[in-house]
Structure formats: C-alpha cells, structure tokens
Write a protein that holds these residues in place. Structure first.
Motif, PDB file in Angstrom:
ATOM      1  N   ILE A 105       0.850  -1.189   0.000  1.00 50.89           N
ATOM      2  CA  ILE A 105       0.000   0.000   0.000  1.00 50.89           C
ATOM      3  C   ILE A 105       0.887   1.242   0.000  1.00 50.89           C
ATOM      4  O   ILE A 105       1.679   1.434   0.926  1.00 50.89           O
ATOM      5  N   PRO A 106       0.785   2.093  -1.032  1.00 49.79           N
ATOM      6  CA  PRO A 106       1.521   3.353  -1.006  1.00 49.79           C
ATOM      7  C   PRO A 106       0.905   4.278   0.044  1.00 49.79           C
ATOM      8  O   PRO A 106      -0.318   4.384   0.140  1.00 49.79           O
ATOM      9  N   VAL A 107       1.763   4.923   0.826  1.00 50.07           N
ATOM     10  CA  VAL A 107       1.296   5.792   1.904  1.00 50.07           C
ATOM     11  C   VAL A 107       2.090   7.090   1.918  1.00 50.07           C
ATOM     12  O   VAL A 107       3.178   7.174   1.349  1.00 50.07           O
ATOM     13  N   ARG A 108       1.525   8.079   2.586  1.00 50.23           N
ATOM     14  CA  ARG A 108       2.240   9.315   2.897  1.00 50.23           C
ATOM     15  C   ARG A 108       2.257   9.437   4.415  1.00 50.23           C
ATOM     16  O   ARG A 108       1.228   9.315   5.068  1.00 50.23           O
ATOM     17  N   ALA A 109       3.447   9.673   4.967  1.00 52.24           N
ATOM     18  CA  ALA A 109       3.619   9.792   6.413  1.00 52.24           C
ATOM     19  C   ALA A 109       3.532  11.251   6.835  1.00 52.24           C
ATOM     20  O   ALA A 109       4.029  12.136   6.147  1.00 52.24           O
ATOM     21  N   ARG A 110       2.910  11.449   7.994  1.00 53.53           N
ATOM     22  CA  ARG A 110       2.802  12.791   8.554  1.00 53.53           C
ATOM     23  C   ARG A 110       3.143  12.720  10.037  1.00 53.53           C
ATOM     24  O   ARG A 110       2.547  11.941  10.780  1.00 53.53           O
ATOM     25  N   LEU A 111       4.138  13.524  10.457  1.00 53.26           N
ATOM     26  CA  LEU A 111       4.513  13.599  11.864  1.00 53.26           C
ATOM     27  C   LEU A 111       3.378  14.256  12.632  1.00 53.26           C
ATOM     28  O   LEU A 111       2.902  15.327  12.250  1.00 53.26           O
ATOM     29  N   LEU A 112       2.960  13.621  13.726  1.00 52.20           N
ATOM     30  CA  LEU A 112       1.866  14.169  14.527  1.00 52.20           C
ATOM     31  C   LEU A 112       2.419  15.137  15.562  1.00 52.20           C
ATOM     32  O   LEU A 112       3.452  14.883  16.183  1.00 52.20           O
ATOM     33  N   GLU A 113       1.696  16.236  15.740  1.00 43.44           N
ATOM     34  CA  GLU A 113       2.120  17.280  16.673  1.00 43.44           C
ATOM     35  C   GLU A 113       0.905  17.814  17.419  1.00 43.44           C
ATOM     36  O   GLU A 113      -0.236  17.588  17.019  1.00 43.44           O
ATOM     37  N   GLY A 114       1.171  18.535  18.497  1.00 48.30           N
ATOM     38  CA  GLY A 114       0.130  19.249  19.231  1.00 48.30           C
ATOM     39  C   GLY A 114      -0.952  18.354  19.783  1.00 48.30           C
ATOM     40  O   GLY A 114      -0.688  17.255  20.278  1.00 48.30           O
ATOM     41  N   ASP A 115      -2.196  18.844  19.690  1.00 51.09           N
ATOM     42  CA  ASP A 115      -3.344  18.128  20.254  1.00 51.09           C
ATOM     43  C   ASP A 115      -3.543  16.768  19.594  1.00 51.09           C
ATOM     44  O   ASP A 115      -3.902  15.797  20.261  1.00 51.09           O
ATOM     45  N   GLU A 116      -3.319  16.706  18.280  1.00 52.23           N
ATOM     46  CA  GLU A 116      -3.487  15.435  17.579  1.00 52.23           C
ATOM     47  C   GLU A 116      -2.499  14.410  18.127  1.00 52.23           C
ATOM     48  O   GLU A 116      -2.852  13.260  18.384  1.00 52.23           O
ATOM     49  N   ARG A 117      -1.244  14.821  18.343  1.00 50.98           N
ATOM     50  CA  ARG A 117      -0.237  13.908  18.885  1.00 50.98           C
ATOM     51  C   ARG A 117      -0.640  13.457  20.287  1.00 50.98           C
ATOM     52  O   ARG A 117      -0.550  12.278  20.625  1.00 50.98           O
ATOM     53  N   ALA A 118      -1.088  14.396  21.114  1.00 52.74           N
ATOM     54  CA  ALA A 118      -1.473  14.071  22.494  1.00 52.74           C
ATOM     55  C   ALA A 118      -2.602  13.035  22.513  1.00 52.74           C
ATOM     56  O   ALA A 118      -2.571  12.082  23.302  1.00 52.74           O
ATOM     57  N   GLU A 119      -3.575  13.211  21.646  1.00 51.76           N
ATOM     58  CA  GLU A 119      -4.697  12.274  21.575  1.00 51.76           C
ATOM     59  C   GLU A 119      -4.228  10.883  21.128  1.00 51.76           C
ATOM     60  O   GLU A 119      -4.604   9.869  21.720  1.00 51.76           O
ATOM     61  N   VAL A 120      -3.389  10.850  20.108  1.00 55.74           N
ATOM     62  CA  VAL A 120      -2.893   9.568  19.603  1.00 55.74           C
ATOM     63  C   VAL A 120      -1.956   8.916  20.622  1.00 55.74           C
ATOM     64  O   VAL A 120      -1.970   7.694  20.797  1.00 55.74           O
ATOM     65  N   TRP A 121      -1.158   9.715  21.338  1.00 59.86           N
ATOM     66  CA  TRP A 121      -0.266   9.160  22.358  1.00 59.86           C
ATOM     67  C   TRP A 121      -1.078   8.461  23.455  1.00 59.86           C
ATOM     68  O   TRP A 121      -0.728   7.369  23.895  1.00 59.86           O
ATOM     69  N   ARG A 122      -2.180   9.083  23.890  1.00 63.47           N
ATOM     70  CA  ARG A 122      -3.044   8.452  24.900  1.00 63.47           C
ATOM     71  C   ARG A 122      -3.570   7.109  24.375  1.00 63.47           C
ATOM     72  O   ARG A 122      -3.594   6.108  25.099  1.00 63.47           O
ATOM     73  N   ALA A 123      -3.985   7.093  23.122  1.00 53.34           N
ATOM     74  CA  ALA A 123      -4.477   5.843  22.516  1.00 53.34           C
ATOM     75  C   ALA A 123      -3.357   4.808  22.430  1.00 53.34           C
ATOM     76  O   ALA A 123      -3.585   3.617  22.663  1.00 53.34           O
TER      77      ALA A 123
END
Length: 156
Positions: A105-123
C-alpha cells in the motif's frame, strides 16, 4: 510479554533480533506473516533513506486506525536514546510503502504534533502500555507518524 518488553535487557536485544526475524518470516511467507505481529499488529515499511535515498525496509509494530483507514507508527526505539532511523527517513521522504496483511500500500507519512499527537499518544498507551516505560527512560519525545494511503502513481 508487556512486562518483558519494558525491560532494559529487551531494549538492548530486541532491535537486533526482532527485525531480522520479521524480515525472514515476511520473505518466507511472501508477505503474509510478520512474526512480531502475533503480539502487536505490524507492517513492513519501505521508505527512502534520508541521506542515501536508497530503499530501506523496516518491520514495525503499528496501531491500525480502522475508522480512518490509516496506521500510526510509534518511534519508540524500545526506549533507547536516539530516534530510530526510519523516522528520519519519513521526515525527509514522507512518501513510502507498507506491506499490510500481504498487500503493498503506497502511503504518505505525517509527523503528529500538538493536540493530535497528544490524543494519539493516549491511545498508544492504551494500546501498548510499555510505551510509557520507553518514554520515561529517554529525554526525547517519541515521534508518532500517521500513514495515509495515497494513489499508486502519486509522486511528491
């Protein structure tokens, strides 16, 4: 297994043993099996090297996000000091490819930052609690990337 994976001994040995085993089993099963995925879901990431530009293949645990059709990669490096090389590769060349359940599967990576990163880190901590131990051993912030599918012939 979570207890063992949180130890410093595991952090020393695993980066040398786990990827080699994953690559071998992945090759032998023609992309259908990743051995470490028996504990956590996994992908085989192929990204261009940040410096060399050459294709680099890395077996990685991932956190599938079925609701959005994306995957999250966690650059924990088993709680070792430096960022894993694959994270620098994605920062330099975000267009990559993953092998997921035997499909490329071709993908594009995006570094997560700020609120989005905090939410994903909790998950991520709910998903695999040893990530908290890894983060506690190091001063750097563990990088989180979201991989989003892209068209096969898309070029950045």
């Amino acid at each position: 297994m979570q207890k063992v994976s949180s130890t410093r001994a595991f952090a020393k040995v695993a980066p040398h043993v786990v990827p080699a085993m994953d690559r071998a089993v992945h090759r032998l099963t023609r992309g259908r099996v990743i051995l470490s995925a028996q504990m956590l879901p996994g992908v085989i990431l192929t990204a261009r090297g940040a410096k060399s530009g050459l294709a680099r293949t890395t077996p990685l645990a991932c956190m599938p996000q079925e609701a959005t059709g994306t995957w999250v990669l966690i650059g924990s490096n088993f709680g070792r000091p430096g960022h894993p090389a694959w994270t620098a590769n994605l920062l330099a060349h975000p267009d990559a490819e993953i092998s997921w359940k035997g499909r490329s599967i071709p993908v594009r990576a995006r570094l997560l930052e700020g609120d989005e990163r905090a939410e994903v880190w909790r998950a991520a901590l709910d998903f695999w609690p040893p990530y908290a131990t890894y983060q506690s051993r190091i001063e750097r912030e563990i990088r989180l990337f979201r991989l989003e599918p892209r068209a096969r012939n898309a070029h950045a």
